[in-house]
Design a protein around this motif. Sequence first.
Motif, short mmCIF file in Angstrom:
data_model
loop_
_atom_site.label_atom_id
_atom_site.label_comp_id
_atom_site.label_asym_id
_atom_site.label_seq_id
_atom_site.Cartn_x
_atom_site.Cartn_y
_atom_site.Cartn_z
N SER A 111 -4.60 -19.16 -1.69
CA SER A 111 -4.91 -17.75 -1.91
C SER A 111 -6.33 -17.49 -1.45
O SER A 111 -7.19 -18.35 -1.54
N MET A 112 -6.57 -16.27 -0.98
CA MET A 112 -7.91 -15.92 -0.52
C MET A 112 -8.17 -14.44 -0.68
O MET A 112 -7.25 -13.62 -0.63
N LYS A 113 -9.44 -14.11 -0.92
CA LYS A 113 -9.89 -12.73 -0.92
C LYS A 113 -10.48 -12.45 0.44
O LYS A 113 -11.43 -13.11 0.86
N ILE A 114 -9.92 -11.49 1.14
CA ILE A 114 -10.33 -11.20 2.52
C ILE A 114 -11.50 -10.22 2.51
O ILE A 114 -11.42 -9.15 1.92
N VAL A 115 -12.58 -10.60 3.19
CA VAL A 115 -13.78 -9.76 3.21
C VAL A 115 -13.96 -9.03 4.54
O VAL A 115 -14.78 -8.12 4.64
N ASN A 116 -13.19 -9.42 5.55
CA ASN A 116 -13.30 -8.79 6.87
C ASN A 116 -12.93 -7.30 6.78
O ASN A 116 -11.80 -6.94 6.45
N LEU A 117 -13.90 -6.43 7.05
CA LEU A 117 -13.67 -4.98 6.92
C LEU A 117 -12.58 -4.48 7.85
O LEU A 117 -11.79 -3.61 7.49
N ASP A 118 -12.54 -5.02 9.07
CA ASP A 118 -11.54 -4.57 10.04
C ASP A 118 -10.12 -4.84 9.54
O ASP A 118 -9.21 -4.03 9.76
N LEU A 119 -9.92 -5.96 8.88
CA LEU A 119 -8.59 -6.28 8.34
C LEU A 119 -8.21 -5.32 7.21
O LEU A 119 -7.06 -4.92 7.08
N LYS A 120 -9.20 -4.94 6.40
CA LYS A 120 -8.92 -3.97 5.34
C LYS A 120 -8.52 -2.62 5.92
O LYS A 120 -7.59 -1.97 5.42
N PHE A 121 -9.19 -2.21 6.99
CA PHE A 121 -8.85 -0.93 7.61
C PHE A 121 -7.46 -0.98 8.25
O PHE A 121 -6.74 0.02 8.26
N LEU A 122 -7.08 -2.14 8.77
CA LEU A 122 -5.73 -2.29 9.32
C LEU A 122 -4.68 -2.18 8.21
O LEU A 122 -3.60 -1.61 8.42
N LEU A 123 -5.00 -2.70 7.02
CA LEU A 123 -4.08 -2.55 5.88
C LEU A 123 -3.94 -1.09 5.48
O LEU A 123 -2.86 -0.62 5.14
N HIS A 124 -5.06 -0.36 5.57
CA HIS A 124 -4.99 1.09 5.32
C HIS A 124 -4.02 1.75 6.29
O HIS A 124 -3.25 2.63 5.92
N GLN A 125 -4.06 1.33 7.55
CA GLN A 125 -3.16 1.90 8.55
C GLN A 125 -1.70 1.61 8.20
O GLN A 125 -0.83 2.48 8.34
N ILE A 126 -1.42 0.38 7.75
CA ILE A 126 -0.04 0.05 7.37
C ILE A 126 0.41 0.92 6.20
O ILE A 126 1.53 1.45 6.19
N PHE A 127 -0.48 1.09 5.21
CA PHE A 127 -0.13 1.95 4.07
C PHE A 127 0.19 3.37 4.54
O PHE A 127 1.16 3.99 4.09
N ARG A 128 -0.61 3.89 5.46
CA ARG A 128 -0.37 5.24 5.96
C ARG A 128 0.95 5.32 6.74
O ARG A 128 1.64 6.34 6.69
N GLU A 129 1.30 4.24 7.43
CA GLU A 129 2.57 4.23 8.16
C GLU A 129 3.77 4.33 7.22
O GLU A 129 4.79 4.90 7.58
N THR A 130 3.63 3.80 6.01
CA THR A 130 4.74 3.91 5.05
C THR A 130 4.95 5.35 4.60
O THR A 130 6.02 5.70 4.11
N LYS A 131 3.91 6.18 4.75
CA LYS A 131 4.03 7.58 4.39
C LYS A 131 4.56 8.42 5.55
O LYS A 131 5.15 9.48 5.34
N ALA A 132 4.36 7.93 6.78
CA ALA A 132 4.84 8.67 7.95
C ALA A 132 6.36 8.62 8.03
O ALA A 132 7.03 9.63 8.27
N ASP A 133 6.93 7.43 7.83
CA ASP A 133 8.38 7.26 7.74
C ASP A 133 9.11 7.90 8.92
O ASP A 133 10.09 8.63 8.76
N ASP A 134 8.61 7.63 10.15
CA ASP A 134 9.30 8.15 11.33
C ASP A 134 9.91 7.00 12.13
O ASP A 134 9.92 5.85 11.69
N LEU A 135 10.42 7.29 13.32
CA LEU A 135 11.16 6.29 14.09
C LEU A 135 10.30 5.15 14.59
O LEU A 135 10.81 4.07 14.91
N THR A 136 8.99 5.35 14.67
CA THR A 136 8.11 4.28 15.17
C THR A 136 7.38 3.54 14.06
O THR A 136 6.60 2.63 14.34
N SER A 137 7.61 3.91 12.81
CA SER A 137 6.88 3.30 11.70
C SER A 137 7.11 1.79 11.62
O SER A 137 6.17 1.01 11.44
N GLN A 138 8.36 1.36 11.76
CA GLN A 138 8.67 -0.06 11.64
C GLN A 138 7.96 -0.86 12.72
O GLN A 138 7.36 -1.91 12.45
N LEU A 139 8.02 -0.37 13.95
CA LEU A 139 7.35 -1.05 15.06
C LEU A 139 5.85 -1.12 14.81
O LEU A 139 5.22 -2.17 15.02
#
Length: 269
Positions: A111-139
Motif C-alpha cells: 500500500s502507498m500514499k501517492i504524493v505526485n500531484l499530476d497523478l492526483k489530477f488524473l484521478l480527478h479527470q477519471i472522477f469527472r468522466e464518471t459524471k459525463a457518462d457518454d460514449l467515450t467515457s469508458q475509453l
Amino acid sequence: MNQSRTGEFYGQTNKTINLEGITLTDTVYTHDRVDWHYHENAYFTFILQGNVIEGNKKEIYSCSAGDLLFHNWQEPHYNIKPEGFTRGFHIEIEKNWFDELDFSTSNLQGSMKIVNLDLKFLLHQIFRETKADDLTSQLSIQSLLLEILSEMLQEDKTQSHKNPVWVSEINQILNDQFSDHLTLNYLAKIIDIHPVHLSRDFSKYFNSGLGEYIRKLKVQKSLQLISQKKQDLTTIAFDCGFSDQSHFTRCFKEINGITPSQYRKILFG
C-alpha cells in the motif's frame, strides 16, 4: 480477517460503474472504524470529501480531500473515520485486466500514499468522466488509468536512484509555504544551492517548472477547500495564495480542464 469483494466498501454506495475488469465506486463512509480487512482486487482510493485514517503493516496515513492511496490486492489494512462527512472514490482493477494488457505489477506491491500531484489530477479527470457518462467515457477512463499506472512504474524506477538532499527539502518548504510570496533567491538560499542550479534541475525531479509546481500546489489546496462547501470561491482563491478569483479560475482550468464552479457542481451535484 474479512475480505471485501468487488464493489464492496464499508459505507453507502452512491454509484457503481462496471467496465471490463474495472469497477468504480463512489461511497460515503458510514463506519467510525473498520477493523483489519483486505480486498480481492488492487484498487485506488481517492478522498473526495472529509478525512480518513488508514493503517497497514508498515505505515499509518492521515488522508483528507484530494489525497490518493493505492493498495495491491489482498493487502491487509484498517480504517478510522474521524467525526464528520467522508466520501471516497474507488477504482478496483481485476488481475485479468492487468494480464490481458500484459501489464507487469511486480513493482506495485503493498500500500502507498501517492504524493505526485499530476497523478492526483488524473484521478480527478477519471472522477469527472464518471459524471459525463457518454460514449467515450469508458475509453477515456481506461486510457487515464493506464497513464497513472505507467507513471507510477516509471516513478518507482526513478526513485531507485537516490535524490539529492535538497529535493526533499524544497518539496517540504513548498508544501508548507506555497501560498506565500516566494522568490527564487529565498528558496535557493534556504536550501543552500545556487539559484541557477535550482532553476535548471527542479523540473528533473518534479516533472514541471518551479512556478508551475507552486500553482499545482495551490490548486490542490483549493480542491480540498472546495470539497468542504464552507467558503465562497473568492475566499478560497485568497486562502490558496492567488491574487484574485480570475487568476484562480485561469490556473484551475489550465490544470483541471474545468473551472472551480464547474468542479463544485460535479462534486455536489
